[in-house]
Design a protein around this motif. Structure first.
Motif, PDB file in Angstrom:
ATOM      1  N   LYS A 259      -7.593 -17.829  10.286  1.00 23.51           N
ATOM      2  CA  LYS A 259      -8.631 -18.096   9.302  1.00 23.51           C
ATOM      3  C   LYS A 259      -8.741 -16.970   8.284  1.00 23.51           C
ATOM      4  CE  LYS A 259     -11.472 -20.919  12.382  1.00 23.51           C
ATOM      5  NZ  LYS A 259     -12.811 -21.072  13.020  1.00 23.51           N
ATOM      6  N   LEU A 260      -8.486 -17.311   7.016  1.00 20.13           N
ATOM      7  CA  LEU A 260      -8.604 -16.313   5.956  1.00 20.13           C
ATOM      8  C   LEU A 260     -10.056 -15.896   5.743  1.00 20.13           C
ATOM      9  CD1 LEU A 260      -6.055 -17.574   3.281  1.00 20.13           C
ATOM     10  CD2 LEU A 260      -6.027 -15.342   4.409  1.00 20.13           C
ATOM     11  N   GLU A 261     -10.977 -16.834   5.961  1.00 11.01           N
ATOM     12  CA  GLU A 261     -12.386 -16.525   5.724  1.00 11.01           C
ATOM     13  C   GLU A 261     -12.919 -15.489   6.714  1.00 11.01           C
ATOM     14  OE1 GLU A 261     -12.259 -20.625   7.831  1.00 11.01           O
ATOM     15  OE2 GLU A 261     -11.100 -19.486   6.353  1.00 11.01           O
ATOM     16  N   ASP A 262     -12.242 -15.334   7.847  1.00  9.38           N
ATOM     17  CA  ASP A 262     -12.650 -14.328   8.831  1.00  9.38           C
ATOM     18  C   ASP A 262     -11.778 -13.075   8.780  1.00  9.38           C
ATOM     19  OD1 ASP A 262     -14.540 -16.148   9.741  1.00  9.38           O
ATOM     20  OD2 ASP A 262     -13.226 -16.948  11.309  1.00  9.38           O
ATOM     21  N   ALA A 263     -10.890 -13.020   7.816  1.00  8.80           N
ATOM     22  CA  ALA A 263      -9.925 -11.917   7.744  1.00  8.80           C
ATOM     23  C   ALA A 263     -10.524 -10.687   7.065  1.00  8.80           C
ATOM     24  CB  ALA A 263      -8.679 -12.372   7.004  1.00  8.80           C
ATOM     25  N   GLU A 264      -9.837  -9.573   7.258  1.00  5.18           N
ATOM     26  CA  GLU A 264     -10.235  -8.289   6.683  1.00  5.18           C
ATOM     27  C   GLU A 264      -9.126  -7.791   5.767  1.00  5.18           C
ATOM     28  OE1 GLU A 264     -11.014  -3.690   8.275  1.00  5.18           O
ATOM     29  OE2 GLU A 264     -10.580  -5.321   9.686  1.00  5.18           O
ATOM     30  N   THR A 265      -9.501  -7.201   4.643  1.00  2.00           N
ATOM     31  CA  THR A 265      -8.516  -6.608   3.740  1.00  2.00           C
ATOM     32  C   THR A 265      -8.302  -5.144   4.104  1.00  2.00           C
ATOM     33  OG1 THR A 265      -9.097  -8.097   1.923  1.00  2.00           O
ATOM     34  CG2 THR A 265      -7.961  -6.063   1.339  1.00  2.00           C
ATOM     35  N   LYS A 266      -7.055  -4.782   4.322  1.00  6.62           N
ATOM     36  CA  LYS A 266      -6.703  -3.403   4.664  1.00  6.62           C
ATOM     37  C   LYS A 266      -5.708  -2.845   3.652  1.00  6.62           C
ATOM     38  CE  LYS A 266      -7.183  -3.394   9.729  1.00  6.62           C
ATOM     39  NZ  LYS A 266      -6.455  -3.113  11.001  1.00  6.62           N
ATOM     40  N   THR A 267      -5.589  -1.539   3.618  1.00  8.69           N
ATOM     41  CA  THR A 267      -4.559  -0.887   2.820  1.00  8.69           C
ATOM     42  C   THR A 267      -3.819   0.124   3.683  1.00  8.69           C
ATOM     43  OG1 THR A 267      -6.070   0.830   2.022  1.00  8.69           O
ATOM     44  CG2 THR A 267      -5.796  -1.137   0.640  1.00  8.69           C
ATOM     45  N   CYS A 268      -2.575   0.336   3.342  1.00  9.36           N
ATOM     46  CA  CYS A 268      -1.742   1.314   4.051  1.00  9.36           C
ATOM     47  C   CYS A 268      -0.985   2.119   3.010  1.00  9.36           C
ATOM     48  CB  CYS A 268      -0.779   0.602   4.984  1.00  9.36           C
ATOM     49  SG  CYS A 268       0.301   1.709   5.917  1.00  9.36           S
ATOM     50  N   GLU A 269      -1.067   3.425   3.077  1.00  7.84           N
ATOM     51  CA  GLU A 269      -0.365   4.294   2.120  1.00  7.84           C
ATOM     52  C   GLU A 269       0.934   4.799   2.740  1.00  7.84           C
ATOM     53  OE1 GLU A 269      -2.368   7.133  -0.789  1.00  7.84           O
ATOM     54  OE2 GLU A 269      -1.506   8.524   0.663  1.00  7.84           O
ATOM     55  N   VAL A 270       2.031   4.652   1.985  1.00  5.40           N
ATOM     56  CA  VAL A 270       3.349   5.040   2.480  1.00  5.40           C
ATOM     57  C   VAL A 270       3.945   6.075   1.536  1.00  5.40           C
ATOM     58  CG1 VAL A 270       5.557   4.194   3.342  1.00  5.40           C
ATOM     59  CG2 VAL A 270       3.608   2.624   3.176  1.00  5.40           C
ATOM     60  N   GLU A 271       4.358   7.198   2.084  1.00  2.00           N
ATOM     61  CA  GLU A 271       4.987   8.239   1.274  1.00  2.00           C
ATOM     62  C   GLU A 271       6.412   7.828   0.919  1.00  2.00           C
ATOM     63  OE1 GLU A 271       5.650  13.109   1.334  1.00  2.00           O
ATOM     64  OE2 GLU A 271       4.823  12.074   3.091  1.00  2.00           O
ATOM     65  N   VAL A 272       6.787   8.054  -0.331  1.00  2.00           N
ATOM     66  CA  VAL A 272       8.127   7.668  -0.796  1.00  2.00           C
ATOM     67  C   VAL A 272       9.126   8.731  -0.346  1.00  2.00           C
ATOM     68  CG1 VAL A 272       9.578   7.061  -2.765  1.00  2.00           C
ATOM     69  CG2 VAL A 272       7.155   6.450  -2.768  1.00  2.00           C
ATOM     70  N   LYS A 273       9.633   8.548   0.861  1.00  6.09           N
ATOM     71  CA  LYS A 273      10.654   9.432   1.422  1.00  6.09           C
ATOM     72  C   LYS A 273      11.411   8.656   2.483  1.00  6.09           C
ATOM     73  CE  LYS A 273       7.779  11.407   5.080  1.00  6.09           C
ATOM     74  NZ  LYS A 273       7.283  12.639   5.727  1.00  6.09           N
ATOM     75  N   GLY A 274      12.636   9.097   2.781  1.00  5.49           N
ATOM     76  CA  GLY A 274      13.436   8.428   3.794  1.00  5.49           C
ATOM     77  C   GLY A 274      12.828   8.566   5.169  1.00  5.49           C
ATOM     78  N   ILE A 275      13.137   7.635   6.047  1.00  4.59           N
ATOM     79  CA  ILE A 275      12.515   7.600   7.365  1.00  4.59           C
ATOM     80  C   ILE A 275      12.786   8.866   8.177  1.00  4.59           C
ATOM     81  CG2 ILE A 275      14.469   6.368   8.416  1.00  4.59           C
ATOM     82  CD1 ILE A 275      12.372   4.938  10.192  1.00  4.59           C
ATOM     83  N   ASN A 276      13.934   9.496   7.979  1.00  2.26           N
ATOM     84  CA  ASN A 276      14.273  10.703   8.736  1.00  2.26           C
ATOM     85  C   ASN A 276      14.056  11.972   7.925  1.00  2.26           C
ATOM     86  OD1 ASN A 276      15.064   9.450  11.167  1.00  2.26           O
ATOM     87  ND2 ASN A 276      16.999   8.860  10.246  1.00  2.26           N
ATOM     88  N   GLU A 277      13.363  11.851   6.802  1.00  6.85           N
ATOM     89  CA  GLU A 277      13.120  13.006   5.953  1.00  6.85           C
ATOM     90  C   GLU A 277      11.786  13.640   6.327  1.00  6.85           C
ATOM     91  OE1 GLU A 277      12.821  13.967   1.127  1.00  6.85           O
ATOM     92  OE2 GLU A 277      13.094  11.928   1.876  1.00  6.85           O
ATOM     93  N   SER A 278      11.783  14.958   6.536  1.00  9.45           N
ATOM     94  CA  SER A 278      10.562  15.643   6.905  1.00  9.45           C
ATOM     95  C   SER A 278       9.667  15.794   5.676  1.00  9.45           C
ATOM     96  CB  SER A 278      10.868  17.037   7.483  1.00  9.45           C
ATOM     97  OG  SER A 278      11.332  17.898   6.461  1.00  9.45           O
ATOM     98  N   THR A 279       8.424  16.166   5.898  1.00  5.70           N
ATOM     99  CA  THR A 279       7.471  16.306   4.800  1.00  5.70           C
ATOM    100  C   THR A 279       7.841  17.447   3.860  1.00  5.70           C
ATOM    101  OG1 THR A 279       6.081  17.686   6.224  1.00  5.70           O
ATOM    102  CG2 THR A 279       5.553  15.349   6.099  1.00  5.70           C
TER     103      THR A 279
END
Length: 282
Positions: A259-279
């Motif tokens: 049910k969309l009427e019971d759904a929640e809107t979320k956000t997720c922030e993703v850093e633009v870097k490769g999966i094996n790249e350190s910060t």
């Protein structure tokens, strides 16, 4: 279990020839290799680069031709895929130094590419949500650190391909489509937040008895979705004068029903870097 059985049967029909060749192959006991890969198609042939951005899987031309014929897999039009195959140890005696699996007999390959849409809000080609998802960050359910990485939104080593591990209720094989939408006008007037919107089309699949995460081991293509953001980044840089360092994904979630009427809107922030790249890597 009835719904899960249907899902398994449906995908077996789609991939039956390849799976049968795997089960009946003379190479049943040969070492295997596979996983998520970036596909390269050049004058020197096709190769698949693994998550480290270095190690390659070089398939035989014959196995590629078989997969194209039986499964419709086309490397020339694929960015990210999931592949499995076997290799001859005598031809790959120095894998650590070579960083290449040579003459791999591919047994299975499937594209993970999904649609990216650049449009205006309310335009004719603007996508709309038909159903929520359960989540796109499923890392809390994983035990090992690498597992956690693979079960939350992440960028491939190329830093332009966003992978979303989308968990959602599923019964009809292949019915669900997930479009990632970008509205360039949101970056006018100095706004430098790059927000993308995940839109879910479910083709009226109304079962909630099983989900994509539970079936991701056998069928990664119903869970992992790859989005080529080069066009989005180009538009963003025109609007802002710079390239993004992070991407925000907005999605609609309901872990209990469709049910969309019971759904929640979320956000997720993703850093633009490769999966094996350190910060600290740039």
């Amino acid at each position: 279990m009835k719904q899960l059985k249907f899902l398994m049967v449906a995908f077996t029909l789609l991939m039956g020839v390849s799976l049968t060749s795997c089960l009946n192959s003379d190479n049943d006991y040969a070492p295997s290799v596979g996983g998520l890969v970036k596909v390269s198609d050049s004058m020197f042939g096709n190769s698949f680069t693994m998550l480290d951005g270095v190690t390659k899987i070089s398939p035989t031309a014959a196995s590629l031709a078989t997969l194209e014929s039986n499964m419709g897999f086309k490397p020339s039009s694929t960015n990210i895929a999931y592949v499995t195959g076997t290799y001859d140890e005598t031809l790959n005696s120095n894998l650590i130094e070579d960083k290449e699996y040579k003459s791999v007999n591919l047994l299975w390959a499937v594209s993970l590419d999904a649609k990216v849409e650049i449009t205006e809000r309310g335009a004719e080609n603007d996508s709309v949500n038909k159903a929520p998802v359960i989540d796109i960050d499923n890392s809390s359910q994983m035990g090992y650190e690498m597992e956690k990485k693979l079960h939350k939104p992440w960028f491939f080593y190329d830093k332009t391909t966003l992978i979303l591990p989308i968990n959602y209720f599923v019964y009809k094989a292949g019915a669900h489509k997930f479009t990632l939408v970008y509205y360039p006008e949101e970056n006018a007037d100095g706004n430098k937040t790059l927000k993308l919107y995940l839109k879910h089309y479910d083709a009226d699949d109304k079962s909630t008895n099983t989900n994509s995460l539970n079936n991701s081991g056998a069928y990664p293509q119903i869970y992992y979705y790859a989005y080529d953001l080069r066009g989005v980044f180009s538009q963003y840089s025109k609007m802002t004068g710079e390239m993004p360092t992070t991407v925000t994904v907005e999605y609609v979630t309901n872990a209990n029903s469709l049910k969309l009427e019971d759904a929640e809107t979320k956000t997720c922030e993703v850093e633009v870097k490769g999966i094996n790249e350190s910060t600290t890597d740039k």
